[in-house]
Design a protein around this motif. Structure first.
Motif, PDB file in Angstrom:
ATOM      1  N   ARG A   5      30.795  15.900   9.442  1.00 17.13           N
ATOM      2  CA  ARG A   5      32.008  14.774   9.274  1.00 17.13           C
ATOM      3  C   ARG A   5      32.648  14.389  10.612  1.00 17.13           C
ATOM      4  N   PRO A   6      33.184  13.423  10.767  1.00 15.30           N
ATOM      5  CA  PRO A   6      34.524  13.011  11.507  1.00 15.30           C
ATOM      6  C   PRO A   6      35.744  13.503  11.159  1.00 15.30           C
ATOM      7  N   LEU A   7      36.689  14.069  12.167  1.00 18.62           N
ATOM      8  CA  LEU A   7      37.892  14.571  11.423  1.00 18.62           C
ATOM      9  C   LEU A   7      38.849  13.264  11.788  1.00 18.62           C
ATOM     10  N   ASN A   8      39.400  13.036  11.421  1.00 20.41           N
ATOM     11  CA  ASN A   8      40.517  11.786  12.176  1.00 20.41           C
ATOM     12  C   ASN A   8      41.923  12.177  11.803  1.00 20.41           C
ATOM     13  N   THR A   9      42.041  12.399  10.566  1.00 21.58           N
ATOM     14  CA  THR A   9      43.513  12.448   9.790  1.00 21.58           C
ATOM     15  C   THR A   9      43.586  13.778   9.456  1.00 21.58           C
ATOM     16  N   ASP A  10      45.730  13.946   9.880  1.00 21.39           N
ATOM     17  CA  ASP A  10      45.901  15.603  10.028  1.00 21.39           C
ATOM     18  C   ASP A  10      45.396  15.973   9.000  1.00 21.39           C
ATOM     19  N   GLN A  11      45.085  15.213   7.952  1.00 18.23           N
ATOM     20  CA  GLN A  11      44.428  16.309   6.112  1.00 18.23           C
ATOM     21  C   GLN A  11      42.901  16.580   6.842  1.00 18.23           C
ATOM     22  N   ALA A  16      40.377  21.775   8.294  1.00 17.92           N
ATOM     23  CA  ALA A  16      39.366  22.485   9.047  1.00 17.92           C
ATOM     24  C   ALA A  16      40.437  24.032   9.426  1.00 17.92           C
ATOM     25  N   VAL A  17      41.394  24.321   9.695  1.00 21.61           N
ATOM     26  CA  VAL A  17      42.225  24.933  10.186  1.00 21.61           C
ATOM     27  C   VAL A  17      42.274  25.544   8.671  1.00 21.61           C
ATOM     28  N   ASP A  18      42.305  25.919   7.964  1.00 23.63           N
ATOM     29  CA  ASP A  18      42.325  26.415   6.358  1.00 23.63           C
ATOM     30  C   ASP A  18      40.991  27.263   5.949  1.00 23.63           C
ATOM     31  N   ARG A  19      40.393  26.419   6.832  1.00 26.00           N
ATOM     32  CA  ARG A  19      38.663  26.566   5.945  1.00 26.00           C
ATOM     33  C   ARG A  19      38.153  26.865   7.032  1.00 26.00           C
ATOM     34  N   LYS A  20      38.783  26.858   8.558  1.00 33.05           N
ATOM     35  CA  LYS A  20      37.911  27.749   9.594  1.00 33.05           C
ATOM     36  C   LYS A  20      36.528  27.167   9.985  1.00 33.05           C
ATOM     37  N   TYR A  21      36.496  25.493   9.851  1.00 29.38           N
ATOM     38  CA  TYR A  21      34.727  24.534  10.155  1.00 29.38           C
ATOM     39  C   TYR A  21      34.654  24.890  11.002  1.00 29.38           C
ATOM     40  N   ILE A  25      32.933  18.434  19.407  1.00 28.06           N
ATOM     41  CA  ILE A  25      34.115  17.942  20.148  1.00 28.06           C
ATOM     42  C   ILE A  25      33.127  17.224  21.532  1.00 28.06           C
ATOM     43  N   PHE A  26      33.539  15.861  21.148  1.00 31.74           N
ATOM     44  CA  PHE A  26      32.932  14.851  22.388  1.00 31.74           C
ATOM     45  C   PHE A  26      34.137  13.998  23.149  1.00 31.74           C
ATOM     46  N   LYS A  27      33.246  13.886  24.715  1.00 31.45           N
ATOM     47  CA  LYS A  27      34.423  13.444  25.219  1.00 31.45           C
ATOM     48  C   LYS A  27      33.367  12.092  26.221  1.00 31.45           C
ATOM     49  N   ASP A  28      33.852  10.886  25.718  1.00 29.28           N
ATOM     50  CA  ASP A  28      33.147   9.759  26.763  1.00 29.28           C
ATOM     51  C   ASP A  28      31.932   9.944  26.601  1.00 29.28           C
ATOM     52  N   ASN A  29      31.299  10.284  25.306  1.00 28.73           N
ATOM     53  CA  ASN A  29      29.887  10.151  24.482  1.00 28.73           C
ATOM     54  C   ASN A  29      29.408  11.360  25.002  1.00 28.73           C
ATOM     55  N   HIS A  30      29.681  12.456  25.700  1.00 30.70           N
ATOM     56  CA  HIS A  30      29.398  13.553  26.185  1.00 30.70           C
ATOM     57  C   HIS A  30      29.734  14.656  24.978  1.00 30.70           C
ATOM     58  N   GLU A  64      36.596  12.701  19.846  1.00 28.36           N
ATOM     59  CA  GLU A  64      36.238  12.345  18.523  1.00 28.36           C
ATOM     60  C   GLU A  64      35.285  13.752  18.448  1.00 28.36           C
ATOM     61  N   PHE A  65      35.824  14.488  17.341  1.00 29.23           N
ATOM     62  CA  PHE A  65      35.680  15.658  16.398  1.00 29.23           C
ATOM     63  C   PHE A  65      35.252  15.486  15.309  1.00 29.23           C
ATOM     64  N   PHE A  66      33.986  16.586  14.539  1.00 30.48           N
ATOM     65  CA  PHE A  66      33.653  16.154  13.793  1.00 30.48           C
ATOM     66  C   PHE A  66      32.920  17.526  13.590  1.00 30.48           C
ATOM     67  N   GLU A  67      33.420  17.988  12.282  1.00 30.20           N
ATOM     68  CA  GLU A  67      33.249  19.445  11.320  1.00 30.20           C
ATOM     69  C   GLU A  67      31.668  19.384  11.139  1.00 30.20           C
ATOM     70  N   VAL A  68      31.042  20.518  11.783  1.00 31.30           N
ATOM     71  CA  VAL A  68      29.692  20.991  10.692  1.00 31.30           C
ATOM     72  C   VAL A  68      29.551  21.989  10.162  1.00 31.30           C
TER      73      VAL A  68
END
Length: 70
Positions: A5-11, A16-21, A25-30, A64-68
């Motif tokens: 799931r993408p992480l976009n908002t402060d919420q 992610a911080v609270d549940r330690k997901y 992390i991707f930068k320039d598609n890497h 870009e940040f994604f929760e796994v």
């Protein structure tokens, strides 16, 4: 099958911080980091930790940040 799931908002980042997901992390598609957790965030920077002394600082607008979850 893992849930990605993408992480976009402060919420999103606060959850992610609270549940330690673990996140990816991707930068320039890497992939620049995987299996790390968010320990702090601001409007500009996301701070991650993957080990005892392994901190990462990532610019929010450059990455870009994604929760796994399994």
């Amino acid at each position: 099958m893992p849930i990605v799931r993408p992480l976009n908002t402060d919420q999103d980042f606060q959850e992610a911080v609270d549940r330690k997901y673990k996140i990816r992390i991707f930068k320039d598609n890497h992939l620049v980091d995987s299996g790390t957790i968010v320990i702090r965030f601001t409007s500009d920077t996301i701070v991650t930790q993957s080990g005892v002394s392994s901190l990462g600082y990532h610019k929010r607008e450059e990455c870009e940040f994604f929760e796994v979850r399994k």
